[in-house]
Design a protein around this motif. Sequence first.
Motif, PDB file in Angstrom:
ATOM      1  N   ASP A  12       0.841  -1.208   0.000  1.00 31.75           N
ATOM      2  CA  ASP A  12       0.000   0.000   0.000  1.00 31.75           C
ATOM      3  C   ASP A  12       0.874   1.256   0.000  1.00 31.75           C
ATOM      4  O   ASP A  12       0.574   2.232  -0.689  1.00 31.75           O
ATOM      5  CB  ASP A  12      -0.926   0.027   1.219  1.00 31.75           C
ATOM      6  CG  ASP A  12      -2.051  -0.989   1.127  1.00 31.75           C
ATOM      7  OD1 ASP A  12      -2.282  -1.534   0.023  1.00 31.75           O
ATOM      8  OD2 ASP A  12      -2.688  -1.239   2.165  1.00 31.75           O
ATOM      9  N   TYR A  13       1.950   1.207   0.761  1.00 32.53           N
ATOM     10  CA  TYR A  13       2.855   2.356   0.817  1.00 32.53           C
ATOM     11  C   TYR A  13       3.531   2.574  -0.541  1.00 32.53           C
ATOM     12  O   TYR A  13       3.663   3.730  -0.995  1.00 32.53           O
ATOM     13  CB  TYR A  13       3.907   2.165   1.906  1.00 32.53           C
ATOM     14  CG  TYR A  13       4.937   3.272   1.933  1.00 32.53           C
ATOM     15  CD1 TYR A  13       4.565   4.581   2.242  1.00 32.53           C
ATOM     16  CD2 TYR A  13       6.268   3.028   1.627  1.00 32.53           C
ATOM     17  CE1 TYR A  13       5.497   5.610   2.253  1.00 32.53           C
ATOM     18  CE2 TYR A  13       7.211   4.045   1.644  1.00 32.53           C
ATOM     19  CZ  TYR A  13       6.820   5.328   1.953  1.00 32.53           C
ATOM     20  OH  TYR A  13       7.747   6.346   1.960  1.00 32.53           O
ATOM     21  N   TRP A  16       1.101   4.264  -2.605  1.00 36.35           N
ATOM     22  CA  TRP A  16       0.932   5.637  -2.129  1.00 36.35           C
ATOM     23  C   TRP A  16       2.062   6.534  -2.642  1.00 36.35           C
ATOM     24  O   TRP A  16       1.826   7.662  -3.075  1.00 36.35           O
ATOM     25  CB  TRP A  16       0.910   5.639  -0.601  1.00 36.35           C
ATOM     26  CG  TRP A  16       0.691   6.993   0.014  1.00 36.35           C
ATOM     27  CD1 TRP A  16      -0.506   7.572   0.322  1.00 36.35           C
ATOM     28  CD2 TRP A  16       1.700   7.940   0.388  1.00 36.35           C
ATOM     29  NE1 TRP A  16      -0.305   8.824   0.867  1.00 36.35           N
ATOM     30  CE2 TRP A  16       1.037   9.070   0.920  1.00 36.35           C
ATOM     31  CE3 TRP A  16       3.086   7.949   0.334  1.00 36.35           C
ATOM     32  CZ2 TRP A  16       1.716  10.194   1.384  1.00 36.35           C
ATOM     33  CZ3 TRP A  16       3.780   9.074   0.793  1.00 36.35           C
ATOM     34  CH2 TRP A  16       3.095  10.169   1.317  1.00 36.35           C
ATOM     35  N   ASN A  20       1.535   9.772  -5.063  1.00 30.19           N
ATOM     36  CA  ASN A  20       1.862  11.107  -4.556  1.00 30.19           C
ATOM     37  C   ASN A  20       3.220  11.622  -5.021  1.00 30.19           C
ATOM     38  O   ASN A  20       3.641  12.703  -4.591  1.00 30.19           O
ATOM     39  CB  ASN A  20       1.807  11.103  -3.028  1.00 30.19           C
ATOM     40  CG  ASN A  20       0.395  10.947  -2.521  1.00 30.19           C
ATOM     41  OD1 ASN A  20      -0.414  11.862  -2.610  1.00 30.19           O
ATOM     42  ND2 ASN A  20       0.077   9.764  -2.017  1.00 30.19           N
ATOM     43  N   PHE A  70       2.754   5.881   8.376  1.00 29.52           N
ATOM     44  CA  PHE A  70       2.122   5.800   7.062  1.00 29.52           C
ATOM     45  C   PHE A  70       0.659   6.230   7.134  1.00 29.52           C
ATOM     46  O   PHE A  70       0.188   7.018   6.295  1.00 29.52           O
ATOM     47  CB  PHE A  70       2.252   4.385   6.489  1.00 29.52           C
ATOM     48  CG  PHE A  70       1.529   4.189   5.191  1.00 29.52           C
ATOM     49  CD1 PHE A  70       1.535   5.164   4.202  1.00 29.52           C
ATOM     50  CD2 PHE A  70       0.829   3.022   4.959  1.00 29.52           C
ATOM     51  CE1 PHE A  70       0.862   4.978   2.996  1.00 29.52           C
ATOM     52  CE2 PHE A  70       0.145   2.835   3.771  1.00 29.52           C
ATOM     53  CZ  PHE A  70       0.164   3.813   2.779  1.00 29.52           C
ATOM     54  N   ASN A  71      -0.066   5.746   8.128  1.00 29.73           N
ATOM     55  CA  ASN A  71      -1.472   6.143   8.276  1.00 29.73           C
ATOM     56  C   ASN A  71      -1.598   7.655   8.485  1.00 29.73           C
ATOM     57  O   ASN A  71      -2.505   8.294   7.946  1.00 29.73           O
ATOM     58  CB  ASN A  71      -2.141   5.381   9.422  1.00 29.73           C
ATOM     59  CG  ASN A  71      -2.386   3.926   9.072  1.00 29.73           C
ATOM     60  OD1 ASN A  71      -2.583   3.576   7.916  1.00 29.73           O
ATOM     61  ND2 ASN A  71      -2.357   3.057  10.068  1.00 29.73           N
ATOM     62  N   ASP A  74      -0.832   9.436   5.111  1.00 27.77           N
ATOM     63  CA  ASP A  74      -1.928   9.219   4.169  1.00 27.77           C
ATOM     64  C   ASP A  74      -3.110  10.136   4.488  1.00 27.77           C
ATOM     65  O   ASP A  74      -3.653  10.795   3.600  1.00 27.77           O
ATOM     66  CB  ASP A  74      -2.353   7.749   4.194  1.00 27.77           C
ATOM     67  CG  ASP A  74      -3.393   7.432   3.134  1.00 27.77           C
ATOM     68  OD1 ASP A  74      -3.201   7.825   1.969  1.00 27.77           O
ATOM     69  OD2 ASP A  74      -4.409   6.795   3.474  1.00 27.77           O
ATOM     70  N   ARG A  75      -3.483  10.208   5.755  1.00 27.75           N
ATOM     71  CA  ARG A  75      -4.610  11.070   6.154  1.00 27.75           C
ATOM     72  C   ARG A  75      -4.304  12.544   5.887  1.00 27.75           C
ATOM     73  O   ARG A  75      -5.138  13.281   5.371  1.00 27.75           O
ATOM     74  CB  ARG A  75      -4.950  10.877   7.641  1.00 27.75           C
ATOM     75  CG  ARG A  75      -5.595   9.553   7.966  1.00 27.75           C
ATOM     76  CD  ARG A  75      -6.166   9.511   9.378  1.00 27.75           C
ATOM     77  NE  ARG A  75      -5.355  10.108  10.417  1.00 27.75           N
ATOM     78  CZ  ARG A  75      -4.408   9.473  11.114  1.00 27.75           C
ATOM     79  NH1 ARG A  75      -4.138   8.202  10.855  1.00 27.75           N
ATOM     80  NH2 ARG A  75      -3.746  10.092  12.065  1.00 27.75           N
ATOM     81  N   ASN A  78      -4.233  13.460   2.122  1.00 25.37           N
ATOM     82  CA  ASN A  78      -5.565  13.552   1.526  1.00 25.37           C
ATOM     83  C   ASN A  78      -6.116  14.964   1.683  1.00 25.37           C
ATOM     84  O   ASN A  78      -6.727  15.509   0.764  1.00 25.37           O
ATOM     85  CB  ASN A  78      -6.519  12.534   2.162  1.00 25.37           C
ATOM     86  CG  ASN A  78      -6.242  11.125   1.687  1.00 25.37           C
ATOM     87  OD1 ASN A  78      -5.697  10.916   0.613  1.00 25.37           O
ATOM     88  ND2 ASN A  78      -6.604  10.149   2.496  1.00 25.37           N
TER      89      ASN A  78
END
Length: 198
Positions: A12-13, A16, A20, A70-71, A74-75, A78
């Motif tokens: 997932d990273y 991401w 990005n 990472f979380n 990501d938040r 966004n």
Amino acid sequence: MLPLDNTLIYRDYASWKLENHDMLEAFKKNDNLIYERLEPVYAVIDHIYDSVCSKEGLDEDLEHIFEIGFNYLDRRFNVIRIYFETLFKSDCKDFNEYTEMVYYLIYLTDLREDLEHHGYDPDMDELDFLETTIENMIMERRKDFLYIKDLLNKTLQKVFKKINYDYVNIIDIYVEIAENLKIYLYEEDEITLGNELE
């Protein structure tokens, strides 16, 4: 060693980073304050990701640090993307002028999450007013930068005094983690929130 069923977050990273990449590179190239402030988290999780890719052993602490970092990124990205792509039409020069204000909004989000995590009510009138004032200033493209800095400092001092709270931002935690992992970050003048800004 990292169990195989936990490798999904690293895939997932990788996705991401690809998604990005252009925005990150544009921010980095333009010395964007948001990139500079979030860089410790990005540098730490990228370092851990490289360790996973090179099949080095990963202990549970590093796995946890990666997941939280990472979380978090990501938040926050966004939200940053909404401002950058929608409000500023991906114009780095225009966005850079208001980057500090967008960073203040990120800081307030971080603070509210931390307050809630420690059992405090994050919905305080003072924080609501500050957040709305910053958002309106950005939307209306006003240049009340000094007023916002002053309001921010006074509001944070008032809130911290009222609840007797010492706040440690997640960015500061990841700066310390980076140092422990021997990741050396180039740091310029610090922005100190809650104290007088010059």
